[in-house]
Design a protein around this motif. Structure first.
Motif, PDB file in Angstrom:
ATOM      1  N   ASN A 162       0.843  -1.204   0.000  1.00 46.61           N
ATOM      2  CA  ASN A 162       0.000   0.000   0.000  1.00 46.61           C
ATOM      3  C   ASN A 162       0.871   1.244   0.000  1.00 46.61           C
ATOM      4  O   ASN A 162       0.623   2.187  -0.739  1.00 46.61           O
ATOM      5  N   ASP A 202       1.028   4.092  -2.861  1.00 48.19           N
ATOM      6  CA  ASP A 202       0.726   5.485  -2.508  1.00 48.19           C
ATOM      7  C   ASP A 202       1.898   6.404  -2.836  1.00 48.19           C
ATOM      8  O   ASP A 202       1.709   7.527  -3.313  1.00 48.19           O
ATOM      9  N   ASP A 245      -4.850  13.041  -4.193  1.00 51.96           N
ATOM     10  CA  ASP A 245      -6.014  12.263  -3.783  1.00 51.96           C
ATOM     11  C   ASP A 245      -6.327  11.257  -4.886  1.00 51.96           C
ATOM     12  O   ASP A 245      -6.559  11.644  -6.028  1.00 51.96           O
ATOM     13  N   TYR A 260      -8.719   8.654  -4.406  1.00 49.77           N
ATOM     14  CA  TYR A 260      -9.985   7.956  -4.186  1.00 49.77           C
ATOM     15  C   TYR A 260     -10.760   7.883  -5.489  1.00 49.77           C
ATOM     16  O   TYR A 260     -10.828   8.857  -6.229  1.00 49.77           O
ATOM     17  N   PRO A 261     -11.376   6.746  -5.774  1.00 48.77           N
ATOM     18  CA  PRO A 261     -12.110   6.614  -7.036  1.00 48.77           C
ATOM     19  C   PRO A 261     -13.354   7.504  -7.116  1.00 48.77           C
ATOM     20  O   PRO A 261     -13.758   7.909  -8.190  1.00 48.77           O
ATOM     21  N   GLU A 262     -13.956   7.822  -5.971  1.00 50.22           N
ATOM     22  CA  GLU A 262     -15.099   8.737  -6.003  1.00 50.22           C
ATOM     23  C   GLU A 262     -14.832   9.942  -5.115  1.00 50.22           C
ATOM     24  O   GLU A 262     -14.063   9.877  -4.155  1.00 50.22           O
ATOM     25  N   ASP A 263     -15.470  11.032  -5.455  1.00 52.31           N
ATOM     26  CA  ASP A 263     -15.259  12.301  -4.755  1.00 52.31           C
ATOM     27  C   ASP A 263     -16.053  12.314  -3.450  1.00 52.31           C
ATOM     28  O   ASP A 263     -17.270  12.119  -3.457  1.00 52.31           O
ATOM     29  N   THR A 264     -15.375  12.579  -2.337  1.00 48.09           N
ATOM     30  CA  THR A 264     -16.047  12.654  -1.034  1.00 48.09           C
ATOM     31  C   THR A 264     -16.559  14.060  -0.743  1.00 48.09           C
ATOM     32  O   THR A 264     -17.333  14.247   0.192  1.00 48.09           O
ATOM     33  N   TYR A 276      -6.579  16.394  -7.094  1.00 51.36           N
ATOM     34  CA  TYR A 276      -7.584  15.331  -7.170  1.00 51.36           C
ATOM     35  C   TYR A 276      -7.452  14.631  -8.516  1.00 51.36           C
ATOM     36  O   TYR A 276      -7.990  15.094  -9.521  1.00 51.36           O
ATOM     37  N   ASN A 281      -8.744  11.950  -9.775  1.00 56.09           N
ATOM     38  CA  ASN A 281      -9.934  11.358 -10.388  1.00 56.09           C
ATOM     39  C   ASN A 281     -11.101  12.326 -10.553  1.00 56.09           C
ATOM     40  O   ASN A 281     -12.213  11.893 -10.821  1.00 56.09           O
ATOM     41  N   GLY A 339      -7.004   7.995   9.407  1.00 57.10           N
ATOM     42  CA  GLY A 339      -6.883   7.526   8.029  1.00 57.10           C
ATOM     43  C   GLY A 339      -5.461   7.154   7.716  1.00 57.10           C
ATOM     44  O   GLY A 339      -4.622   7.027   8.607  1.00 57.10           O
TER      45      GLY A 339
END
Length: 160
Positions: free
Chosen positions: A6, A10, A61, A63-67, A95, A97, A125
């Motif tokens: 991981n 990263d 960032d 992440y596959p989807e936006d938080t 970002y 993605n 996190g």
């Protein structure tokens, strides 16, 4: 996937994000001075406009989807880290993605002040949940940031 793999993934994503931000800053008229591999900063550029070196801390960032949040690390294993520890002039959040408004920039001192003056949610996190992250709702606080869009087009070699 284990902790080590991981971290390596990263790290690779972070390094790629730094290179993208270097190219973005060059397109903004700055000269590239170098990358750095310690906590002090990630990128050093020379501003022709201000006739001085400027340093940047870059977070990518993936992440596959936006938080909807900008997650800012303040501690790692209980010790100051991230924005609490950096010596950079600017904090840049990339970002990967998100296709629109995917670059968020703020002076580090202004970001620290924003965090101190507000009661943002703090979550655990990062790898093994060893980091404390401040979650800043982007829509609500976007007036504090310089926001731009980097369009990335994937190159595909269609030669047979």
């Amino acid at each position: 996937m284990n902790f080590k793999s991981n971290f390596q993934k990263d790290l690779k994503e972070g390094n790629n994000g730094e290179k993208i931000i270097v190219m973005y800053l060059i397109c903004q008229g700055m000269d590239y001075k170098g990358l750095n591999n310690d906590y002090k900063y990630d990128i050093k550029m020379f501003s022709k406009k201000h006739k001085q070196d400027i340093t940047f801390e870059v977070k990518t960032d993936v992440y596959p989807e936006d938080t909807g949040n900008l997650a800012v690390e303040i501690r790692y294993k209980g010790k100051p880290s991230g924005v609490s520890h950096t010596e950079a002039d600017w904090f840049v959040y990339w970002y990967r993605n998100i296709s629109y408004q995917n670059v968020w920039m703020i002076k580090v001192d202004e970001l620290k002040s924003l965090i101190k003056k507000n009661k943002f949610k703090i979550v655990k996190g990062g790898d093994n949940n060893n980091s404390q992250l401040v979650l800043i709702p982007r829509d609500k606080y976007k007036k504090f940031f310089r926001i731009d869009t980097i369009k990335i087009k994937q190159y595909e070699d269609d030669r047979e």
